[in-house]
Design a protein around this motif. Structure first.
Motif, PDB file in Angstrom:
ATOM      1  N   ARG A  13     -67.136 -60.883 -47.723  1.00 27.55           N
ATOM      2  CA  ARG A  13     -67.918 -61.350 -48.862  1.00 27.55           C
ATOM      3  C   ARG A  13     -68.837 -62.490 -48.440  1.00 27.55           C
ATOM      4  NH1 ARG A  13     -64.121 -65.044 -52.833  1.00 27.55           N
ATOM      5  NH2 ARG A  13     -63.191 -66.364 -51.225  1.00 27.55           N
ATOM      6  N   ILE A  14     -69.955 -62.597 -49.135  1.00 30.62           N
ATOM      7  CA  ILE A  14     -70.887 -63.710 -48.970  1.00 30.62           C
ATOM      8  C   ILE A  14     -70.985 -64.421 -50.309  1.00 30.62           C
ATOM      9  CG2 ILE A  14     -73.248 -64.417 -48.482  1.00 30.62           C
ATOM     10  CD1 ILE A  14     -73.573 -62.093 -46.661  1.00 30.62           C
ATOM     11  N   VAL A  15     -70.661 -65.697 -50.310  1.00 30.36           N
ATOM     12  CA  VAL A  15     -70.740 -66.488 -51.529  1.00 30.36           C
ATOM     13  C   VAL A  15     -72.120 -67.132 -51.573  1.00 30.36           C
ATOM     14  CG1 VAL A  15     -69.719 -68.356 -52.876  1.00 30.36           C
ATOM     15  CG2 VAL A  15     -68.266 -66.918 -51.437  1.00 30.36           C
ATOM     16  N   VAL A  22     -78.961 -53.730 -45.315  1.00 32.38           N
ATOM     17  CA  VAL A  22     -78.617 -55.113 -45.680  1.00 32.38           C
ATOM     18  C   VAL A  22     -78.657 -55.280 -47.192  1.00 32.38           C
ATOM     19  CG1 VAL A  22     -79.384 -57.519 -45.570  1.00 32.38           C
ATOM     20  CG2 VAL A  22     -79.365 -56.124 -43.490  1.00 32.38           C
ATOM     21  N   TYR A  23     -79.702 -54.761 -47.831  1.00 31.12           N
ATOM     22  CA  TYR A  23     -79.811 -54.862 -49.286  1.00 31.12           C
ATOM     23  C   TYR A  23     -78.657 -54.135 -49.972  1.00 31.12           C
ATOM     24  CZ  TYR A  23     -84.401 -57.068 -49.816  1.00 31.12           C
ATOM     25  OH  TYR A  23     -85.438 -57.968 -49.833  1.00 31.12           O
ATOM     26  N   LEU A  24     -78.354 -52.938 -49.532  1.00 33.58           N
ATOM     27  CA  LEU A  24     -77.299 -52.156 -50.186  1.00 33.58           C
ATOM     28  C   LEU A  24     -75.931 -52.807 -50.031  1.00 33.58           C
ATOM     29  CD1 LEU A  24     -78.466 -48.557 -49.205  1.00 33.58           C
ATOM     30  CD2 LEU A  24     -78.598 -49.629 -51.460  1.00 33.58           C
ATOM     31  N   THR A  25     -75.678 -53.423 -48.873  1.00 30.89           N
ATOM     32  CA  THR A  25     -74.416 -54.121 -48.674  1.00 30.89           C
ATOM     33  C   THR A  25     -74.337 -55.361 -49.552  1.00 30.89           C
ATOM     34  OG1 THR A  25     -74.412 -53.347 -46.379  1.00 30.89           O
ATOM     35  CG2 THR A  25     -72.863 -55.065 -46.944  1.00 30.89           C
ATOM     36  N   LEU A  26     -75.445 -56.062 -49.703  1.00 31.52           N
ATOM     37  CA  LEU A  26     -75.468 -57.230 -50.583  1.00 31.52           C
ATOM     38  C   LEU A  26     -75.240 -56.827 -52.041  1.00 31.52           C
ATOM     39  CD1 LEU A  26     -78.383 -59.422 -49.193  1.00 31.52           C
ATOM     40  CD2 LEU A  26     -75.982 -60.093 -49.396  1.00 31.52           C
ATOM     41  N   ILE A  27     -75.817 -55.709 -52.444  1.00 30.18           N
ATOM     42  CA  ILE A  27     -75.605 -55.220 -53.816  1.00 30.18           C
ATOM     43  C   ILE A  27     -74.117 -54.988 -54.062  1.00 30.18           C
ATOM     44  CG2 ILE A  27     -76.014 -53.250 -55.351  1.00 30.18           C
ATOM     45  CD1 ILE A  27     -78.789 -52.996 -53.903  1.00 30.18           C
ATOM     46  N   ASN A  33     -68.760 -56.786 -56.221  1.00 29.83           N
ATOM     47  CA  ASN A  33     -67.362 -57.134 -55.988  1.00 29.83           C
ATOM     48  C   ASN A  33     -67.044 -58.555 -56.463  1.00 29.83           C
ATOM     49  OD1 ASN A  33     -66.914 -54.636 -54.833  1.00 29.83           O
ATOM     50  ND2 ASN A  33     -67.161 -55.353 -52.738  1.00 29.83           N
ATOM     51  N   LEU A  34     -68.037 -59.438 -56.394  1.00 29.46           N
ATOM     52  CA  LEU A  34     -67.842 -60.818 -56.849  1.00 29.46           C
ATOM     53  C   LEU A  34     -68.139 -60.977 -58.342  1.00 29.46           C
ATOM     54  CD1 LEU A  34     -69.450 -62.809 -53.880  1.00 29.46           C
ATOM     55  CD2 LEU A  34     -67.025 -62.424 -54.338  1.00 29.46           C
ATOM     56  N   TYR A  38     -80.881 -55.249 -56.450  1.00 30.78           N
ATOM     57  CA  TYR A  38     -81.225 -53.828 -56.474  1.00 30.78           C
ATOM     58  C   TYR A  38     -82.690 -53.623 -56.863  1.00 30.78           C
ATOM     59  CZ  TYR A  38     -81.248 -48.898 -57.741  1.00 30.78           C
ATOM     60  OH  TYR A  38     -81.564 -47.564 -57.824  1.00 30.78           O
ATOM     61  N   TYR A  39     -83.162 -54.395 -57.830  1.00 30.22           N
ATOM     62  CA  TYR A  39     -84.555 -54.302 -58.273  1.00 30.22           C
ATOM     63  C   TYR A  39     -85.500 -54.633 -57.111  1.00 30.22           C
ATOM     64  CZ  TYR A  39     -88.713 -55.189 -61.162  1.00 30.22           C
ATOM     65  OH  TYR A  39     -89.968 -55.173 -61.707  1.00 30.22           O
ATOM     66  N   GLN A  40     -85.186 -55.699 -56.371  1.00 32.57           N
ATOM     67  CA  GLN A  40     -86.018 -56.075 -55.233  1.00 32.57           C
ATOM     68  C   GLN A  40     -85.962 -55.021 -54.130  1.00 32.57           C
ATOM     69  OE1 GLN A  40     -87.971 -58.681 -55.210  1.00 32.57           O
ATOM     70  NE2 GLN A  40     -88.689 -58.569 -53.086  1.00 32.57           N
ATOM     71  N   TYR A  41     -84.777 -54.456 -53.934  1.00 31.46           N
ATOM     72  CA  TYR A  41     -84.624 -53.402 -52.929  1.00 31.46           C
ATOM     73  C   TYR A  41     -85.524 -52.215 -53.246  1.00 31.46           C
ATOM     74  CZ  TYR A  41     -82.496 -49.121 -51.065  1.00 31.46           C
ATOM     75  OH  TYR A  41     -82.300 -47.888 -50.486  1.00 31.46           O
TER      76      TYR A  41
END
Length: 337
Positions: free
Chosen positions: A174-176, A192-197, A202-203, A213-216
């Motif tokens: 996770r990235i906080v 990278v975008y999909l993993t961040l989404i 998850n958080l 997602y919009y920016q992606y």
């Protein structure tokens, strides 16, 4: 292989730092804590200890804690490939030159909170348990490509205008971080975008998930060259903001109602119905009412359309049904989670 490395005492490094001499070691084992707290070093106006020495300890093992917090490093800091067997504390430190931690391994705490990186911060291929960069400040690139970290904390981190964060092939649990913190500093990479989404979901940071997602989708559209996918993407943006912006559906619906109002009014396509009062005329407000009702799929009273223009009401009603269904789907996605 580690046991065959040259062994260096931490006191030897302390002495070189106090004397302002370069600290350059490779393939060594350092025993003891590297601790700047008790060294006789001058302080800057921010009460950080000024370290004039180049610190270059590569592909080595530090068998002790590293307390380099509240320090101002005027020269290069390079720990490429080095293993930090215990805590590594660089909190509230100032790196005037490059900070190199590529391929470093942090077996204990890796604390870079409130650190200030004026040039490159290279942690590519590094290994962390937890990496804390909360409230850190980056002026240039922050490299985490191919790194591995369980939890990466970037809460309230600051990225200057020309700064960037590189997360390609970063392996993390996770990235906080908030999306607004990194959105302008993240080079486009689909994975990278999909993993961040997924991370934001998850958080339970659903607003950040939608914004990411919009920016992606916007970035992906900008790089699409084929005509048909570009048209579909544009329609998806216009109609519902890629499924995360119900406001787009509302704006498009109002725009269509106003468009058909202008057509009905400009083409003199409306007339009072037989049940209307004698001498009644059609105003622009009547045209707007007529258009709104047909958009909702309901025939208005007291106003009828002139023969030959009926197909317009069919188109408007179909568009209205589609947009209302799209609005409900988008709203349920955004609100019901």
């Amino acid at each position: 292989m580690v046991d065959s490395l040259l062994m260096i005492k931490a006191e030897e490094i302390h002495k070189r730092i106090e004397e302002g001499k370069p600290v350059e070691y490779e393939n060594v084992i350092i025993y003891g804590d590297l601790d700047l707290h008790n060294l006789d070093l001058p302080l800057n106006r921010n009460k950080r200890k000024i370290v004039e020495s180049i610190i270059k300890i590569e592909y080595s093992v530090i068998k002790g804690n590293v307390f380099f917090d509240h320090s101002a490093f005027q020269g290069l800091v390079d720990f490429d490939g080095t293993v930090f067997s215990q805590a590594a504390n660089f909190s509230d430190s100032f790196f005037q030159e490059d900070a190199g931690f590529s391929q470093a391994q942090f077996h204990g705490e890796a604390n870079f909170s409130r650190a200030h990186f004026t040039t490159e911060a290279n942690f590519s291929r590094a290994r962390f348990n937890d990496g804390d960069f909360g409230r850190a400040k980056f002026h240039r690139s922050f490299h985490l490509s191919n790194a591995r970290v369980y939890t990466l904390r970037l809460s309230d981190a600051i990225f200057e205008e020309d700064a960037s964060i590189h997360l390609k092939d970063l392996n993390y649990n996770r990235i906080v971080v908030r999306w607004n913190t990194i959105r302008e500093h993240l080079p486009y990479n689909g994975s990278v975008y999909l993993t961040l989404i997924k991370n934001f979901r998850n958080l339970e940071q659903f607003e950040d998930e939608d914004d990411c997602y919009y920016q992606y989708r916007k970035e992906k559209h900008a790089r699409t060259t084929k005509a048909f996918p570009r048209i579909i993407d544009r329609l998806a943006w216009l109609s519902c903001g890629y499924g995360v912006r119900p406001s787009h559906t509302v704006i498009l619906s109002l725009s269509l109602i106003i468009l058909f109002t202008a057509i009905f009014w400009g083409a003199h396509a409306l007339q009072p119905s037989a049940s209307a009062s004698p001498g009644s005329s059609i105003s622009i407000n009547d045209a707007f009412y007529f258009s709104s009702m047909w958009f909702l799929g309901r025939a208005p009273q007291n106003i009828s359309i002139i023969e030959g223009f009926e197909f317009l009401t069919v188109f408007e009603t179909l568009a209205g049904w589609l947009l209302m269904a799209l609005f409900l789907v988008t709203m349920s996605k955004v609100m019901l989670r």
